[in-house]
Design an enzyme around this catalytic site. Structure first.
Site, PDB file in Angstrom:
ATOM      1  N   GLY A  68       0.814  -1.205   0.000  1.00  0.00           N
ATOM      2  CA  GLY A  68       0.000   0.000   0.000  1.00  0.00           C
ATOM      3  C   GLY A  68       0.846   1.253   0.000  1.00  0.00           C
ATOM      4  N   THR A  89      -4.527  -0.722   1.478  1.00  0.00           N
ATOM      5  CA  THR A  89      -5.840  -0.190   1.824  1.00  0.00           C
ATOM      6  C   THR A  89      -6.108   1.141   1.137  1.00  0.00           C
ATOM      7  OG1 THR A  89      -5.695  -1.283   3.971  1.00  0.00           O
ATOM      8  CG2 THR A  89      -7.334   0.460   3.750  1.00  0.00           C
ATOM      9  N   LEU A 116       4.287  22.490  -8.007  1.00  0.00           N
ATOM     10  CA  LEU A 116       3.657  23.261  -6.936  1.00  0.00           C
ATOM     11  C   LEU A 116       2.852  22.358  -6.010  1.00  0.00           C
ATOM     12  CD1 LEU A 116       2.245  26.281  -8.980  1.00  0.00           C
ATOM     13  CD2 LEU A 116       4.176  26.373  -7.384  1.00  0.00           C
ATOM     14  N   GLU A 133       2.401   8.573   7.149  1.00  0.00           N
ATOM     15  CA  GLU A 133       3.456   8.199   8.088  1.00  0.00           C
ATOM     16  C   GLU A 133       3.877   9.422   8.902  1.00  0.00           C
ATOM     17  OE1 GLU A 133       4.449   5.091   8.432  1.00  0.00           O
ATOM     18  OE2 GLU A 133       3.213   4.378   6.771  1.00  0.00           O
TER      19      GLU A 133
END
Length: 316
Positions: free
Chosen positions: A84, A109, A238, A292
């Site tokens: 994932g 997921t 950007l 994370e």
């Protein structure tokens, strides 16, 4: 596979790429075991296409990144993340800023980067065949990446309400799976509050504002298709910065379902800004990149144009 590796290192010297040899970086736990189940058919499809496949399974996040960097430095023809968004994030730490292309077999997921790139989702054989075809044609799409606190990210740097949901969910031991984050969401809704931020875009002046959340998007979505930065493009150099101002629980509950379509951006409480560099300051707020944890704010992020080459199907 949990935890973050140390700060991203600059790419070391790369050997001459062996385009017929590729490396699979596998997370056996991704998608409740889909990573392990997907690795074998994906590898078989790649071998059927004439590629030599090496498989790498890290003991933890840091070990996975170390092994991936060794493969890149050794001249692997491509690094293919099987799992994932967490596994894609680890792979980015190894290939960003190098000539080694990234392939994605998206079986987790969320799969937000794969979705943004138009890659197959939860179809390991189709994804592997697309990777093989792209390698054979020398076809790779060059994409921007964000870089914050030494960590590369392809999707969204989140802070505020959404990062507090992540914080709470990560502390919880029950329930398991996505339900844990639903419970965390409800708990954070009960404690909803705006946070005083200081925000700086590029070399502009500092702005002081109260916000429910601030999301810095290199890509459009996080959390499995929530298009929080719906207008963000992966190749324009950007960030799109989505600021959700102070709002009540009832307003957030009305606006939240619109995030999946990206129509929340038209709500009066939402503002979208654009910049190539963003600095965020706020007390007691954790930044998350691609799901994370990066650590507490303040954090600065910059958009690095063309930092990664992604193996994509024709027309993707």
């Amino acid at each position: 596979m949990t935890g973050r590796p140390g700060a991203a290192q600059g790419p070391g010297p790369e050997a001459t790429p062996r385009t017929h040899e590729i490396t699979l970086l596998v997370n056996p736990a991704a998608g409740r075991g889909r990573g392990a189940r997907a690795a074998a058919p994906a590898a078989a499809a790649l071998r059927e296409a004439g590629l030599k496949v090496h498989q790498v399974v890290g003991e933890d996040a840091a070990d996975a990144v170390r092994r991936a960097r060794e493969a890149v430095a050794g001249g692997t023809g491509a690094l293919v993340a099987v799992g994932g968004d967490g596994m894609v994030s680890l792979a980015l730490q190894a290939v960003a800023g190098t000539a080694t292309p990234l392939g994605v077999v998206a079986v987790g997921t969320g799969n937000d980067l794969a979705r943004a790139c138009g890659l197959p989702l939860r179809e390991p054989v189709a994804a592997a065949r697309a990777i093989a075809a792209a390698l054979a044609a020398g076809r790779a799409r060059r994409l921007d990446l964000g870089l914050a606190g030494g960590t590369w990210f392809g999707g969204v740097l989140a802070s505020g309400f959404d990062s507090r949901v992540n914080d709470r969910g990560n502390r919880m031991r029950w329930p398991r799976g996505r339900l844990r984050y639903d419970v965390a969401l409800l708990a954070e809704l009960a404690a909803l509050r705006a946070v005083p931020y200081r925000l700086r875009l590029d070399d502009g002046p500092w702005q002081e504002l109260d916000a429910t959340l601030v999301a810095v998007g290199n890509g459009p979505s996080y959390g499995g298709g929530m298009r929080i930065c719906a207008g963000a493009r992966l190749d324009d150099g950007l960030f799109d910065v989505t600021v959700v101002g102070p709002c009540s629980r009832s307003t957030l509950l009305r606006v939240f379902p619109r995030v999946y379509r990206g129509t929340h951006l038209g709500h009066p409480v939402v503002t979208v800004l654009r910049a190539s560099r963003v600095t965020l300051e706020a007390q007691g707020v954790t930044g998350y990149a691609d799901g994370e944890p990066l650590g507490p704010l303040p954090l600065s992020a910059r958009c690095v144009p063309g930092a990664v080459r992604v193996l994509a199907a024709a027309g993707a």
